[in-house]
Design a protein around this motif. Structure first.
Motif, PDB file in Angstrom:
ATOM      1  N   THR A 164       0.805  -1.206   0.000  1.00 21.60           N
ATOM      2  CA  THR A 164       0.000   0.000   0.000  1.00 21.60           C
ATOM      3  C   THR A 164       0.824   1.235   0.000  1.00 21.60           C
ATOM      4  O   THR A 164       0.590   2.135  -0.765  1.00 21.60           O
ATOM      5  CB  THR A 164      -0.968   0.096   1.209  1.00 21.60           C
ATOM      6  N   THR A 165       1.811   1.283   0.852  1.00 25.12           N
ATOM      7  CA  THR A 165       2.610   2.491   0.927  1.00 25.12           C
ATOM      8  C   THR A 165       3.457   2.619  -0.316  1.00 25.12           C
ATOM      9  O   THR A 165       3.864   1.640  -0.902  1.00 25.12           O
ATOM     10  CB  THR A 165       3.517   2.447   2.153  1.00 25.12           C
ATOM     11  N   ARG A 166       3.732   3.835  -0.680  1.00 19.76           N
ATOM     12  CA  ARG A 166       4.601   4.044  -1.829  1.00 19.76           C
ATOM     13  C   ARG A 166       5.257   5.400  -1.679  1.00 19.76           C
ATOM     14  O   ARG A 166       4.592   6.420  -1.669  1.00 19.76           O
ATOM     15  CB  ARG A 166       3.807   3.990  -3.136  1.00 19.76           C
ATOM     16  N   THR A 167       6.505   5.398  -1.521  1.00 18.37           N
ATOM     17  CA  THR A 167       7.332   6.580  -1.285  1.00 18.37           C
ATOM     18  C   THR A 167       8.737   6.052  -1.454  1.00 18.37           C
ATOM     19  O   THR A 167       8.937   4.850  -1.389  1.00 18.37           O
ATOM     20  CB  THR A 167       7.143   7.069   0.169  1.00 18.37           C
TER      21      THR A 167
ATOM     22  N   ASP B  23       1.023  13.443   0.118  1.00 15.93           N
ATOM     23  CA  ASP B  23       0.252  12.615   1.035  1.00 15.93           C
ATOM     24  C   ASP B  23      -0.616  11.641   0.251  1.00 15.93           C
ATOM     25  O   ASP B  23      -0.711  10.461   0.570  1.00 15.93           O
ATOM     26  CB  ASP B  23      -0.639  13.523   1.890  1.00 15.93           C
ATOM     27  N   LEU B  24      -1.232  12.165  -0.778  1.00 10.25           N
ATOM     28  CA  LEU B  24      -2.098  11.351  -1.621  1.00 10.25           C
ATOM     29  C   LEU B  24      -1.277  10.297  -2.363  1.00 10.25           C
ATOM     30  O   LEU B  24      -1.732   9.176  -2.596  1.00 10.25           O
ATOM     31  CB  LEU B  24      -2.807  12.274  -2.619  1.00 10.25           C
ATOM     32  N   ALA B  25      -0.050  10.665  -2.739  1.00 12.87           N
ATOM     33  CA  ALA B  25       0.798   9.741  -3.497  1.00 12.87           C
ATOM     34  C   ALA B  25       1.261   8.569  -2.647  1.00 12.87           C
ATOM     35  O   ALA B  25       1.608   7.512  -3.176  1.00 12.87           O
ATOM     36  CB  ALA B  25       2.000  10.486  -4.067  1.00 12.87           C
ATOM     37  N   ARG B  26       1.285   8.751  -1.341  1.00 13.78           N
ATOM     38  CA  ARG B  26       1.792   7.700  -0.464  1.00 13.78           C
ATOM     39  C   ARG B  26       0.926   6.451  -0.460  1.00 13.78           C
ATOM     40  O   ARG B  26       1.389   5.388  -0.067  1.00 13.78           O
ATOM     41  CB  ARG B  26       1.930   8.231   0.965  1.00 13.78           C
ATOM     42  N   ILE B  27      -0.306   6.587  -0.900  1.00  8.94           N
ATOM     43  CA  ILE B  27      -1.156   5.403  -0.901  1.00  8.94           C
ATOM     44  C   ILE B  27      -0.997   4.595  -2.184  1.00  8.94           C
ATOM     45  O   ILE B  27      -1.602   3.537  -2.334  1.00  8.94           O
ATOM     46  CB  ILE B  27      -2.646   5.768  -0.744  1.00  8.94           C
ATOM     47  N   SER B  36       2.094   7.824 -13.564  1.00  3.06           N
ATOM     48  CA  SER B  36       1.383   6.752 -14.247  1.00  3.06           C
ATOM     49  C   SER B  36      -0.073   6.695 -13.806  1.00  3.06           C
ATOM     50  O   SER B  36      -0.978   6.463 -14.620  1.00  3.06           O
ATOM     51  CB  SER B  36       2.061   5.415 -13.956  1.00  3.06           C
ATOM     52  N   ALA B  37      -0.300   6.918 -12.544  1.00  2.00           N
ATOM     53  CA  ALA B  37      -1.679   6.892 -12.038  1.00  2.00           C
ATOM     54  C   ALA B  37      -2.504   7.978 -12.715  1.00  2.00           C
ATOM     55  O   ALA B  37      -3.680   7.768 -13.040  1.00  2.00           O
ATOM     56  CB  ALA B  37      -1.681   7.088 -10.524  1.00  2.00           C
ATOM     57  N   ALA B  38      -1.885   9.121 -12.960  1.00  4.27           N
ATOM     58  CA  ALA B  38      -2.609  10.211 -13.622  1.00  4.27           C
ATOM     59  C   ALA B  38      -3.006   9.815 -15.036  1.00  4.27           C
ATOM     60  O   ALA B  38      -4.106  10.138 -15.496  1.00  4.27           O
ATOM     61  CB  ALA B  38      -1.740  11.466 -13.646  1.00  4.27           C
ATOM     62  N   ARG B 107     -10.510   4.135  -5.522  1.00  2.00           N
ATOM     63  CA  ARG B 107     -11.127   3.802  -4.246  1.00  2.00           C
ATOM     64  C   ARG B 107     -10.235   4.261  -3.099  1.00  2.00           C
ATOM     65  O   ARG B 107     -10.682   4.905  -2.151  1.00  2.00           O
ATOM     66  CB  ARG B 107     -11.346   2.287  -4.170  1.00  2.00           C
ATOM     67  N   ARG B 108      -8.956   3.951  -3.220  1.00  2.00           N
ATOM     68  CA  ARG B 108      -8.034   4.323  -2.154  1.00  2.00           C
ATOM     69  C   ARG B 108      -7.958   5.826  -1.958  1.00  2.00           C
ATOM     70  O   ARG B 108      -7.989   6.325  -0.829  1.00  2.00           O
ATOM     71  CB  ARG B 108      -6.616   3.824  -2.481  1.00  2.00           C
ATOM     72  N   SER B 109      -7.824   6.568  -3.055  1.00  2.00           N
ATOM     73  CA  SER B 109      -7.637   8.007  -2.867  1.00  2.00           C
ATOM     74  C   SER B 109      -8.929   8.650  -2.383  1.00  2.00           C
ATOM     75  O   SER B 109      -8.901   9.577  -1.575  1.00  2.00           O
ATOM     76  CB  SER B 109      -7.141   8.665  -4.154  1.00  2.00           C
TER      77      SER B 109
END
Lengths: 171, 171
Positions: A164-167, B23-27, B36-38, B107-109
């Motif tokens: 889950t975490t990504r950094t 913060d949002l990217a950490r998930i 890539s998510a974008a 869902r996560r974000s």
DNA sequence: TATTGTTATACTCTATAACTATA
DNA sequence: TATAGTTATAGAGTATAACAATA
């Protein structure tokens, strides 16, 4: 509380705001990249402070802040004096040259914003500022410590993808 | 039109919003970084499209978009088929696996946003989305071409620092 | 032992430039 | 000649971890 579609849209807008930031960054001189400019602006606004406080305001790791500060000190725009009360700390202070740079950069970015937002009312700009400030507050309060135990929002929700975490952390 | 102090404050808020984005990217999973998510989110929202269109929507150079797309294609989340009408172009399309990833990430974000903004009303979230969308539009329209000749906003204003531009370009 | 900073290292995102292949 | 996309290269921003000096 809002609906999921709205949150997704907000996430998209947040990811897209980077383009605006890059546009704003283009008016900066090569000697003062965005990170350093942010430090100057905060010192100008909040006055002398320690690296740690600055890192807190920037919402960035202290190591990152330290780099920016070094960059500025090398150019004579800020001074790092020792804190007599705590010799581990260093007090940061804008130099006159630094203040001149802040003023010039503020002028440039305000000019660009005034041009781009020429059809916005004063009130609309104020609303955006207010909402963004509140957004930061809603996030900032949760950043440092592990959130209040036993809250966990929605539910466990086993992540199908990866931990889950990504950094830079788990890379 | 707003005052200079307001523009300066807006600039500060824009620079600070990065913390929320991080913060949002950490998930995100390590296999799908923010860039890539974008791309996935835009393909999900707007449907199949070419790299150029995607770059336009991301407000990022095509070379950058190409990298993200390659990353996603290597993981089987999107397909790059040739455009029969123009063999230089490639049509991008989400695969079923890609769609599953988008759904999970959305869902996560959304979950995180719902948690952080639990005390925001639906209307407030909507206002923020609206203002950010408009902000992007106010900037986006000016980005590509050289602005309408002879406008120049405030005035010549000789830059005391350096040429003015600052981007990987003149570095 | 804990805290303040610093430095080394690594990774993501981005842009420019040079190149290929079509139009 | 111009356009769509790719790849190589370089710079900025950030985080983690290990380390120094001081509390």
């Amino acid at each position: 509380m809002a609906e999921q579609a709205q949150y997704e849209e907000l996430a998209r807008q947040l990811s897209a705001v980077g383009a605006v930031k890059r546009d704003l960054a283009r008016i900066l001189p090569a000697s003062c990249p965005a990170g350093s400019a942010a430090v100057l602006a905060l010192l100008d606004r909040h006055g002398d402070m320690r690296i740690g406080q600055l890192a807190e305001l920037l919402a960035v790791d202290m190591s990152v802040t330290s780099r920016h500060v070094t960059h500025l000190a090398e150019r004579g725009w800020i001074e790092r004096s020792c804190d007599p009360a705590d010799k581990r700390s260093r007090i940061l202070r804008l130099t006159p040259a630094g203040r001149a740079v802040v003023d010039e950069l503020s002028r440039r970015s305000s000019e660009l914003l005034a041009e781009r937002l020429s059809d916005w009312t004063d009130d609309e700009v104020g609303q955006l500022i207010g909402l963004m400030t509140r957004l930061r507050a809603s996030f900032g309060d949760h950043r440092p410590g592990p959130r209040p135990v036993g809250v966990r929002a929605t539910g466990p929700a086993p992540p199908p993808l990866e931990p889950t975490t990504r950094t830079p952390a788990n890379t």
